[in-house]
Design a protein around this motif. Structure first.
Motif, PDB file in Angstrom:
ATOM      1  N   UNK A 201       0.847  -1.189   0.000  1.00 26.66           N
ATOM      2  CA  UNK A 201       0.000   0.000   0.000  1.00 26.66           C
ATOM      3  C   UNK A 201       0.881   1.237   0.000  1.00 26.66           C
ATOM      4  N   UNK A 202       0.490   2.239  -0.763  1.00 27.64           N
ATOM      5  CA  UNK A 202       1.307   3.438  -0.915  1.00 27.64           C
ATOM      6  C   UNK A 202       1.006   4.451   0.182  1.00 27.64           C
ATOM      7  N   UNK A 203       1.954   5.351   0.406  1.00 24.06           N
ATOM      8  CA  UNK A 203       1.784   6.417   1.383  1.00 24.06           C
ATOM      9  C   UNK A 203       1.057   7.625   0.795  1.00 24.06           C
ATOM     10  N   UNK A 204       0.954   7.680  -0.528  1.00 19.86           N
ATOM     11  CA  UNK A 204       0.337   8.814  -1.200  1.00 19.86           C
ATOM     12  C   UNK A 204      -0.524   8.277  -2.335  1.00 19.86           C
ATOM     13  N   UNK A 205      -1.735   8.821  -2.474  1.00 22.69           N
ATOM     14  CA  UNK A 205      -2.650   8.316  -3.495  1.00 22.69           C
ATOM     15  C   UNK A 205      -3.481   9.456  -4.061  1.00 22.69           C
ATOM     16  N   UNK A 206      -4.163   9.166  -5.159  1.00 18.50           N
ATOM     17  CA  UNK A 206      -5.080  10.127  -5.783  1.00 18.50           C
ATOM     18  C   UNK A 206      -6.348   9.399  -6.179  1.00 18.50           C
ATOM     19  N   UNK A 207      -7.485  10.030  -5.961  1.00 14.67           N
ATOM     20  CA  UNK A 207      -8.733   9.467  -6.449  1.00 14.67           C
ATOM     21  C   UNK A 207      -8.794   9.622  -7.970  1.00 14.67           C
ATOM     22  N   UNK A 208      -9.303   8.619  -8.644  1.00 19.00           N
ATOM     23  CA  UNK A 208      -9.520   8.733 -10.080  1.00 19.00           C
ATOM     24  C   UNK A 208     -10.765   9.580 -10.332  1.00 19.00           C
ATOM     25  N   UNK A 384      -2.383  19.812  -5.407  1.00 24.24           N
ATOM     26  CA  UNK A 384      -2.963  20.080  -4.099  1.00 24.24           C
ATOM     27  C   UNK A 384      -2.793  18.846  -3.226  1.00 24.24           C
ATOM     28  N   UNK A 385      -2.238  19.049  -2.039  1.00 23.84           N
ATOM     29  CA  UNK A 385      -1.959  17.941  -1.113  1.00 23.84           C
ATOM     30  C   UNK A 385      -2.931  18.015   0.049  1.00 23.84           C
ATOM     31  N   UNK A 386      -3.533  16.892   0.379  1.00 22.01           N
ATOM     32  CA  UNK A 386      -4.477  16.803   1.495  1.00 22.01           C
ATOM     33  C   UNK A 386      -3.973  15.744   2.459  1.00 22.01           C
ATOM     34  N   UNK A 394      -3.505  12.410   0.334  1.00 24.41           N
ATOM     35  CA  UNK A 394      -4.013  12.324  -1.023  1.00 24.41           C
ATOM     36  C   UNK A 394      -3.524  13.538  -1.805  1.00 24.41           C
ATOM     37  N   UNK A 395      -3.517  13.421  -3.121  1.00 23.34           N
ATOM     38  CA  UNK A 395      -3.037  14.515  -3.957  1.00 23.34           C
ATOM     39  C   UNK A 395      -3.958  14.670  -5.156  1.00 23.34           C
ATOM     40  N   UNK A 396      -4.113  15.893  -5.594  1.00 18.51           N
ATOM     41  CA  UNK A 396      -4.839  16.163  -6.838  1.00 18.51           C
ATOM     42  C   UNK A 396      -3.957  17.025  -7.724  1.00 18.51           C
ATOM     43  N   UNK A 397      -3.493  16.459  -8.831  1.00 17.32           N
ATOM     44  CA  UNK A 397      -2.706  17.213  -9.796  1.00 17.32           C
ATOM     45  C   UNK A 397      -3.666  17.866 -10.775  1.00 17.32           C
TER      46      UNK A 397
END
Length: 479
Positions: A201-208, A384-386, A394-397
């Motif tokens: 499992x990753x430490x950083x993810x993004x919702x699709x 944007x980092x949350x 989580x991140x949103x590019x």
């Protein structure tokens, strides 16, 4: 979710394969995928593959070896391949031999190729390009394809502290790394090549987009305006009435519930949004399920009292803009709250809150603030980092900076605040709102065409519903 794995996680996943597979297997898998992407890029840009030219910028590590092996494969497809070795004695022996055997050549200068492969440093590299490499990269006019990551950009933080490669395309091997989410302007388009890693499992993810669209709150068969979430917005002042208009507008557009406004510019808000229910003071606002406080309220004693009153409730609260300045002078207002609290600073506001510029490690700094204050933090930016107090990030590019305009953050506060009022968790509401907000900015900039133009916050706000519709369409399409 799209996951982004750290260097240590990738190295640990590579270790068992390196121990059991024949030597060079992983590198050849990577090189095969890299060569395929480069060939497709040549075809797209020049109309063909054979007869085209590619230059390799080759460092001393495995990324240099990946580039050399890919160069050998491209040479067999009729591409003229030239390798520029930054440290010839330490160039990858087998990769260089394969390139030469295929007819590739070594030169001291890049020349005028159709494409350039950046194989200078890999995921073990840290810091900016050294002077010789920086000068070589500066001499390149052709589009650059980065091997795993752009050299000079930190793989785990995405930080750029000096000369670095700016790639048109980045070909990632085995896993996406944090750099691919945090330094999109350096990476360009990202292509992922599967090399058989078994990842944790990753430490950083993004919702699709599909995940955001699927979770977006919509009216159910028996919902009414109250059951869908009521958000209270404390914003605006005589000097900044637009902050209230934009924040309330974001909330109105985001969900189908109700927006209550508290502040001194109700006439301006109602002139634009007659569906908003306004109150003169906090005590008479009525029941809500979440609060937004801060945009344009000022930083005087009255503003401090408003922020205090909102934070003393047992409801989810989003604090933005002037509200953050109030908190910077009195952090005790937020520390120890048991209800969810979401802070939404840009970099300058973040430094005001913490005394630290977050640029060197945006994820780490955001996590630290969230943990120390027991809040969720949304650090604004292209990426944007949350992060929540539990360390989840989580991140949103946004894939661009169309939203970098005055008032944009006020719209975001309204969108996310409305989502909070529906019962979504602070981290989820923040990343969903950030995704819809960045997409709305992109839609406004393009206005239905492929040619973009500058936008204002009003134009962004006008596209919020369209962005939600696009995100929900991804659910139908399974994207």
């Amino acid at each position: 979710m799209r996951e982004f794995h750290t260097v240590d996680q990738v190295r640990a996943a590579e270790a068992p394969l390196l121990a059991t597979l024949p030597e060079g297997t992983l590198m050849r898998r990577a090189a095969h995928g890299l060569a395929g992407v480069v060939a497709a890029e040549l075809r797209s840009r020049t109309g063909g593959v054979a007869g085209r030219s590619v230059a390799l910028l080759v460092g001393s590590g495995d990324n240099g070896g990946d580039a050399l092996w890919a160069g050998a494969l491209l040479r067999r497809r009729g591409v003229a391949v030239t390798a520029v070795l930054l440290d010839p004695p330490r160039a990858h022996v087998a990769g260089l031999a394969a390139l030469r055997a295929a007819g590739g050549r070594v030169a001291a200068e890049v020349g005028e190729p159709d494409l350039v492969l950046d194989g200078i440093v890999g995921i073990s590299g840290r810091g900016p390009l050294r002077p010789a490499a920086a000068a070589l990269v500066a001499s390149v006019d052709a589009p650059i394809v980065a091997v795993d990551l752009p050299s000079g950009v930190d793989p785990d933080t995405g930080a750029v502290t000096g000369p670095a490669v700016t790639a048109a395309v980045t070909v990632a091997f085995g896993a996406l790394k944090p750099v691919h989410a945090l330094a999109g302007s350096s990476c360009g388009r990202i292509e992922l090549i599967d090399i058989g890693l078994d990842l944790p499992a990753a430490d950083l993810a993004a919702l699709t987009p599909a995940e955001v669209g699927e979770r977006w709150p919509l009216p159910g068969a028996v919902d009414d305006k109250y059951s869908q979430g009521v958000v209270g917005v404390v914003a605006g002042s005589s000097g900044y009435p637009g902050a209230a208009v934009l924040s309330c507008g974001g909330a109105v557009a985001a969900t189908s519930g109700m927006v209550r406004y508290v502040g001194s510019v109700a006439s301006e808000v109602l002139a634009r949004w007659p569906e908003v229910v306004a109150a003169d003071d906090f005590a008479s606002a009525g029941r809500v399920q979440a609060w937004v406080v801060g945009p344009g309220i000022g930083t005087d004693r009255g503003a401090h009292a408003l922020v205090r009153d909102v934070l003393e409730t047992d409801l989810p609260v989003l604090v933005d803009a002037d509200g953050l300045t109030v908190l910077a002078s009195d952090p005790a207002l937020v520390r120890g709250r048991t209800a969810p609290t979401l802070l939404t600073p840009h970099a300058g506001e973040f430094e005001r809150l913490t005394g630290v510029d977050p640029a060197d490690d945006r994820v780490g700094r955001t996590r630290d603030l969230a943990a120390q204050w027991g809040v969720t933090v949304l650090l604004k930016g292209r990426a944007t980092v949350i992060a929540g107090p539990d360390g989840r990030a989580l991140v949103n590019d946004a894939a661009g900076s169309a939203a970098a305009t005055a008032g944009s953050g006020d719209v975001l506060s309204g969108v996310v605040g409305a989502l909070l009022s529906t019962g979504l968790g602070a981290t989820t509401a923040a990343v969903m709102g950030a995704r819809a907000h960045s997409l709305a900015a992109a839609l406004a900039a393009g206005d239905g065409t492929e040619v973009v133009a500058p936008i204002s916050a009003g134009a962004l706000l006008s596209q919020v519903r369209a962005s939600i519709r696009v995100l929900r369409a991804q659910t139908v399409l399974g994207m």
